[in-house]
Design a protein around this motif. Structure first.
Motif, mmCIF file in Angstrom:
data_model
loop_
_atom_site.group_PDB
_atom_site.id
_atom_site.type_symbol
_atom_site.label_atom_id
_atom_site.label_comp_id
_atom_site.label_asym_id
_atom_site.label_seq_id
_atom_site.Cartn_x
_atom_site.Cartn_y
_atom_site.Cartn_z
ATOM 1 N N UNK A 1 0.823 -1.207 0.000
ATOM 2 C CA UNK A 1 0.000 0.000 0.000
ATOM 3 C C UNK A 1 0.860 1.261 0.000
ATOM 4 N N UNK A 2 1.903 1.270 0.831
ATOM 5 C CA UNK A 2 2.779 2.439 0.903
ATOM 6 C C UNK A 2 3.543 2.619 -0.397
ATOM 7 N N UNK A 3 4.020 1.526 -0.959
ATOM 8 C CA UNK A 3 4.745 1.566 -2.227
ATOM 9 C C UNK A 3 3.882 2.191 -3.316
ATOM 10 N N UNK A 4 2.640 1.790 -3.390
ATOM 11 C CA UNK A 4 1.741 2.334 -4.405
ATOM 12 C C UNK A 4 1.388 3.788 -4.116
ATOM 13 N N UNK A 5 1.348 4.138 -2.836
ATOM 14 C CA UNK A 5 1.090 5.535 -2.480
ATOM 15 C C UNK A 5 2.233 6.440 -2.932
ATOM 16 N N UNK A 6 3.468 5.951 -2.827
ATOM 17 C CA UNK A 6 4.595 6.728 -3.336
ATOM 18 C C UNK A 6 4.488 6.913 -4.851
ATOM 19 N N UNK B 1 12.132 -11.079 -1.558
ATOM 20 C CA UNK B 1 11.501 -11.902 -2.596
ATOM 21 C C UNK B 1 9.981 -11.815 -2.528
ATOM 22 N N UNK B 2 9.433 -11.836 -1.321
ATOM 23 C CA UNK B 2 7.984 -11.765 -1.182
ATOM 24 C C UNK B 2 7.414 -10.458 -1.701
ATOM 25 N N UNK B 3 8.115 -9.370 -1.406
ATOM 26 C CA UNK B 3 7.638 -8.068 -1.892
ATOM 27 C C UNK B 3 7.712 -7.996 -3.399
ATOM 28 N N UNK B 4 8.799 -8.492 -3.970
ATOM 29 C CA UNK B 4 8.943 -8.470 -5.427
ATOM 30 C C UNK B 4 7.812 -9.242 -6.104
ATOM 31 N N UNK B 5 7.418 -10.363 -5.516
ATOM 32 C CA UNK B 5 6.335 -11.160 -6.089
ATOM 33 C C UNK B 5 4.998 -10.415 -6.028
ATOM 34 N N UNK B 6 4.792 -9.640 -4.954
ATOM 35 C CA UNK B 6 3.522 -8.937 -4.775
ATOM 36 C C UNK B 6 3.358 -7.760 -5.721
ATOM 37 N N UNK B 7 4.429 -7.103 -6.075
ATOM 38 C CA UNK B 7 4.303 -5.873 -6.873
ATOM 39 C C UNK B 7 4.778 -6.042 -8.318
#
Length: 257
Positions: A222-227, A250-256
């Motif tokens: 959510x924060x990443x997309x807000x940026x 790795x988990x974050x990379x898979x999510x975005x």
């Protein structure tokens, strides 16, 4: 929007091999850049706020040999603590060793006791950054020092300059002498305000805007997309403590992705 990684360089027990493994994993996962912070004598034990254990430029030279594609950056070198000709030599050498993957992140610093302990001039720190950036430009483009000395290795192209800092002075420096700007610890809303200030300072010259984000598992995406909505071209994430860094990255990379 690009994903970047701030490597976890906060533990004296972190091995060079582990740093190299993390940089290679970031490359494999499609992260654009890996970053290392800088403090020589921080006011408190090394941490996400106070900089890393390993000196960043020496470490990036090591990581250049361990990777092939990922960009290598300082986030950020405290310029007034460095002899400027040596800084130029180190940056140009890493740029050549890495196949032109260096992004030289620079900042003025904020910790007055650190300056005092190193014998650096704290009140002149902003002027020192500007003078150093001017010298680097001369050395890199002409191959000659101000008194005629020869400088090599000259970069084949421009080494991207990233300017760190949230102040209006830092923003002015970014639009005047930088290619990229990095925020530090701003919420997406405040980041958007600083982006608007960048546009106001120089609407004709658009520097790349990068937000630094501290990872929180519950709100990271959510924060990443807000940026992104706030105008970021890239986000540099610090994924917390050393233990489990690979899994979170790795988990974050898979999510975005």
């Amino acid at each position: 929007m690009s994903r970047q990684v701030v490597l976890p360089n906060e533990s004296p027990d972190l091995t060079p091999h582990r740093l190299a493994d993390l940089a290679r994993l970031a490359e494999e996962l499609g992260y654009e850049s890996v970053w290392l912070p800088d403090h020589v004598l921080p006011p408190e034990p090394f941490g996400e706020v106070f900089g890393g254990v390993y000196e960043p430029l020496a470490t990036l030279a090591y990581l250049a040999a361990a990777t092939e594609r990922v960009q290598l950056g300082t986030s950020v070198v405290i310029v007034p603590l460095r002899e400027p000709h040596l800084l130029a030599k180190q940056a140009a050498t890493i740029d050549r060793l890495s196949g032109h993957r260096l992004v030289l992140g620079v900042g003025a610093g904020w910790n007055e006791p650190e300056f005092a302990e190193l014998g650096a001039d704290f009140p002149r720190r902003g002027a020192t950054v500007d003078e150093t950036l001017s010298l680097l430009e001369q050395l890199f483009t002409t191959g000659r020092g101000r008194s005629g000395g020869y400088f090599e290795p000259r970069p084949e192209g421009r080494i991207p300059i990233l300017v760190g800092g949230n102040s209006t002075v830092a923003l002015r420096r970014a639009v005047r002498a930088g290619d990229q700007w990095l925020s530090a610890g701003l919420s997406p809303g405040t980041f958007a305000e600083r982006v608007a200030k960048l546009d106001q300072l120089d609407p004709e010259r658009r520097v790349r805007r990068i937000a630094r984000q501290q990872f929180d598992e519950k709100t990271a995406v959510q924060t990443y997309r807000a940026y992104r909505e706030a105008g970021a071209d890239a986000v540099a994430l610090h994924f917390g403590g050393d233990e489990g860094y690979e899994e979170r990255m790795a988990g974050f990379a898979a999510e975005v992705s």
